[in-house]
Enzyme design. Structure first.
Site, PDB file in Angstrom:
ATOM      1  N   LYS A 185     -51.931  11.029 -22.337  1.00 50.26           N
ATOM      2  CA  LYS A 185     -53.140  11.277 -23.191  1.00 50.26           C
ATOM      3  C   LYS A 185     -53.097  11.054 -24.489  1.00 50.26           C
ATOM      4  CE  LYS A 185     -56.631  13.236 -24.785  1.00 50.26           C
ATOM      5  NZ  LYS A 185     -56.699  12.635 -26.118  1.00 50.26           N
ATOM      6  N   CYS A 294     -46.255  12.945 -39.932  1.00 55.18           N
ATOM      7  CA  CYS A 294     -45.864  14.239 -39.884  1.00 55.18           C
ATOM      8  C   CYS A 294     -44.768  14.633 -40.618  1.00 55.18           C
ATOM      9  CB  CYS A 294     -45.330  14.597 -38.269  1.00 55.18           C
ATOM     10  SG  CYS A 294     -43.750  13.700 -37.834  1.00 55.18           S
TER      11      CYS A 294
HETATM   12  P1  NAD Z   1     -54.554  16.693 -33.012  1.00 54.97           P
HETATM   13  O1  NAD Z   1     -54.004  17.912 -32.761  1.00 54.97           O
HETATM   14  O2  NAD Z   1     -55.920  16.798 -33.543  1.00 54.97           O
HETATM   15  O3  NAD Z   1     -54.563  15.941 -31.742  1.00 54.97           O
HETATM   16  C1  NAD Z   1     -53.597  15.521 -30.875  1.00 54.97           C
HETATM   17  C2  NAD Z   1     -53.672  15.276 -29.552  1.00 54.97           C
HETATM   18  O4  NAD Z   1     -54.239  16.686 -28.825  1.00 54.97           O
HETATM   19  C3  NAD Z   1     -55.072  14.117 -29.322  1.00 54.97           C
HETATM   20  O5  NAD Z   1     -54.524  13.425 -28.274  1.00 54.97           O
HETATM   21  C4  NAD Z   1     -56.254  15.067 -29.188  1.00 54.97           C
HETATM   22  O6  NAD Z   1     -57.178  14.489 -28.227  1.00 54.97           O
HETATM   23  C5  NAD Z   1     -55.464  16.078 -28.248  1.00 54.97           C
HETATM   24  N1  NAD Z   1     -56.134  17.464 -28.167  1.00 54.97           N
HETATM   25  C6  NAD Z   1     -57.158  17.882 -28.935  1.00 54.97           C
HETATM   26  N2  NAD Z   1     -57.600  19.457 -28.621  1.00 54.97           N
HETATM   27  C7  NAD Z   1     -57.041  19.525 -27.514  1.00 54.97           C
HETATM   28  C8  NAD Z   1     -56.836  20.679 -26.402  1.00 54.97           C
HETATM   29  N3  NAD Z   1     -57.808  21.865 -26.653  1.00 54.97           N
HETATM   30  N4  NAD Z   1     -56.038  20.640 -25.520  1.00 54.97           N
HETATM   31  C9  NAD Z   1     -55.090  19.549 -25.265  1.00 54.97           C
HETATM   32  N5  NAD Z   1     -55.132  18.562 -26.238  1.00 54.97           N
HETATM   33  C10 NAD Z   1     -56.163  18.263 -26.978  1.00 54.97           C
HETATM   34  O7  NAD Z   1     -53.779  15.721 -34.066  1.00 54.97           O
HETATM   35  P2  NAD Z   1     -54.215  14.355 -34.810  1.00 54.97           P
HETATM   36  O8  NAD Z   1     -55.097  14.663 -35.712  1.00 54.97           O
HETATM   37  O9  NAD Z   1     -54.524  13.732 -33.625  1.00 54.97           O
HETATM   38  O10 NAD Z   1     -52.577  14.186 -35.365  1.00 54.97           O
HETATM   39  C11 NAD Z   1     -52.190  14.648 -36.485  1.00 54.97           C
HETATM   40  C12 NAD Z   1     -51.220  15.851 -36.386  1.00 54.97           C
HETATM   41  O11 NAD Z   1     -50.022  15.240 -35.544  1.00 54.97           O
HETATM   42  C13 NAD Z   1     -50.691  16.233 -37.794  1.00 54.97           C
HETATM   43  O12 NAD Z   1     -50.514  17.787 -37.843  1.00 54.97           O
HETATM   44  C14 NAD Z   1     -49.465  15.491 -37.630  1.00 54.97           C
HETATM   45  O13 NAD Z   1     -48.293  16.308 -38.630  1.00 54.97           O
HETATM   46  C15 NAD Z   1     -49.138  15.904 -36.155  1.00 54.97           C
HETATM   47  N6  NAD Z   1     -47.985  14.680 -35.655  1.00 54.97           N
HETATM   48  C16 NAD Z   1     -46.687  15.543 -35.616  1.00 54.97           C
HETATM   49  C17 NAD Z   1     -45.497  14.813 -35.214  1.00 54.97           C
HETATM   50  C18 NAD Z   1     -44.185  15.515 -35.056  1.00 54.97           C
HETATM   51  O14 NAD Z   1     -43.336  14.846 -34.495  1.00 54.97           O
HETATM   52  N7  NAD Z   1     -43.938  16.761 -35.295  1.00 54.97           N
HETATM   53  C19 NAD Z   1     -45.648  13.361 -35.191  1.00 54.97           C
HETATM   54  C20 NAD Z   1     -46.854  12.961 -35.541  1.00 54.97           C
HETATM   55  C21 NAD Z   1     -47.899  13.438 -35.813  1.00 54.97           C
END
Ligand code: NAD
Length: 491
Positions: A185, A294
């Protein structure tokens, strides 16, 4: 005459794609949502989104394919992944343009990300037939005991938009190598690089049903996927807030999961540091991908004795960065979306005041009247309780604080809820080792910010940054469960 050779800019990739891949077919249906170029704000194509009812279809297909795929020899699974890696490298320039335009990053940053994705796929391909259990000691000679590693079954992998190719490879490759089937996803914000990678997987010989893709809104489609009882394991990469929701959903079905969340990584500069090495790395760590990583080095903690010099050099270097669209391939691109631009701008505006001073940026760069551009921004912070030093900003925004000694540096480094990466700049190896032991972070870097020099370094995280030991050989084990077998030998 200009004798310099120039590489022609690649043709702009299309933003049109089906978002649904089930049973080896891209489905030509679903509500369309726009692909928006972050550099212009213009729509350059449409994605056909998946419906919530597609979750049932994808899970049924993944369950059907799981038995055969788990019984495919590990060497054959590795060979397919190896072919996939080869195709990624053959198509690297096309894939780089797709990721760069969709996320807004410079083309060469997109290329580096695609090359990392290809390397992860290649590395993991080689691990597929090296996953083993253990033979156990016995109390009596007529007993035999061993463990075997088995796949979970159907793995749901939910990803963010910032480094789609790398995160896709880092989760998909070990899941498949270990014999799982996968439902991906991608983020609705920038899914195109993942779609392109999956097309190459088909070409490499991934059988129908082994990989599915569902693209759409997280709150509906993502939520339906992670709460589906037919999913046997969840990998979630994204924000802390969504991570909590995913863990709650997983709890309903007791689905095992790993979560990789946000960060607030400090660069900690001691007075004995090599500043010529430190300053460019610090600047890169917060401006690469416009700070939307991140592990972005979003906090600069610097010893009071060198604070003025470091602050000045960092501000000078950040103000000289060249900003532009993906195809101009300069130092930094725009933020991914208008929403992200507004969110980061608001965080900066509300931070300014007592104890937080603007040293650089804070607004649109000159000459960029369209798109989601934001200038590299530096904030000097004297109030250690200011929220801006502990919130994840996810933009090119650096806060600078000073410390007086090692204990003070440690207090500052450990003062946020996050624990992803901390980077130490010092020539004192004893101090580096003491600090490495005491800092609450899953990854410590010394005198370099990225892990480029080490193969298979685990991408670990502590505290609210999540839990996972992704990447590297041990990352494969996260996609298996262990079965224990005890046998009494018959006479
Ligand atoms: P997000 O949490 O908004 O979304 C991440 C994913 O989750 C997307 O595909 C989104 O559609 C999905 N999603 C949203 N609500 C959901 C729900 N209720 N249930 C299941 N899936 C759901 O994050 P974002 O804005 O896409 O990305 C930025 C974040 O990702 C930042 O906090 C960043 O630090 C983090 N990140 C972490 C790493 C790591 O390895 N630790 C790597 C890259 C990004």
């Amino acid at each position: 005459m200009n004798t310099l050779e120039t590489t022609p800019a690649p043709a702009p990739p299309t933003g049109d794609h089906s978002g649904t891949f089930i049973a080896g077919e891209w489905l030509d249906r679903g509500p369309a949502f726009p692909s928006i170029d972050p550099a212009t704000g213009d729509t350059y194509g449409h994605i056909l989104a998946s419906e919530v009812t597609d979750v049932d279809l994808a899970v049924a297909e993944a369950r059907r394919a799981a038995r055969q795929w788990s019984r495919t020899s590990p060497s054959e699974r590795g060979a397919i992944l190896g072919r996939w890696a080869g195709l990624i490298f053959q198509n690297q320039h096309r894939l780089a343009a797709i990721e760069a335009r969709n996320v807004g990053k410079p083309l060469s940053a997109g290329l580096l990300n695609v090359q990392i994705a290809g390397s992860i796929m290649q590395y993991t391909a080689g691990g597929a037939d090296k996953l083993t259990g253990a033979t156990l000691p016995v109390r009596q000679p007529d007993y035999f005991g061993f463990t075997r590693r088995e796949p979970h079954g159907v793995c749901a992998i939910v990803l963010p938009w910032n480094v789609p190719a790398v995160l896709c490879a880092a989760n998909l490759a070990p899941a498949l190598a270990a014999g799982n089937t996968v439902i991906l996803k991608p983020s609705e914000v920038a899914p195109l690089a993942i779609h392109a990678l999956v097309e190459l997987g088909q070409e490499a010989g991934i059988p129908p049903g082994v990989v599915s893709v569902l693209t759409g809104l997280g709150a509906e489609l993502g939520a339906a996927l992670v709460s589906h009882p037919g999913v046997n394991h969840i990998s979630f990469v994204g924000s802390v807030a969504t991570g909590r929701l995913v863990m709650q959903a997983a709890a309903q079905n007791l689905t095992p999961l790993k979560v990789e969340l946000g960060g607030k990584s400090p660069n900690i500069v001691f007075a004995d540091a090599d500043l010529d090495a430190a300053v460019p790395a610090i600047v890169r760590s917060i401006t690469e991908n416009a700070g939307q990583n991140c592990n972005a080095g979003s906090r600069l903690l610097v010893h009071a004795d060198v604070a003025d010099e470091v602050r000045t050099r960092v501000v000078d270097s950040m103000s000289a960065l060249r900003i532009g669209a993906w195809h101009e391939d300069l130092d930094m691109g725009p933020l991914v979306s208008q929403l992200q631009h507004d969110r980061v701008s608001k965080l900066i505006d509300s931070a300014l005041g007592d104890g937080v001073d603007l040293l650089l940026g804070g607004s649109r760069p000159e000459g960029h009247t369209v798109g989601h551009f934001l200038s590299p921004t530096v904030l000097s912070v004297s109030d250690r309780n200011a929220p801006i030093v502990s919130q994840e900003i996810f933009g090119p925004v650096l806060t600078v604080e000073t410390f007086t000694d090692e204990a003070d540096a440690l207090d500052l480094a450990n003062s946020t809820d996050f624990g992803l990466l901390a980077c130490l700049w010092t020539n004192d190896v004893s101090r580096a080792l003491r600090m490495s032991a005491e800092i609450g972070a899953g990854q410590i870097s010394v005198n370099q910010f990225s892990d480029a020099g080490v193969i298979g370094l685990p991408f670990n995280m502590y505290k609210h940054s999540g839990f996972s030991s992704g990447n590297g050989y041990r990352g494969l084990y996260e996609f298996t469960r262990e079965k224990a077998v005890a046998i009494k030998l018959l006479p």
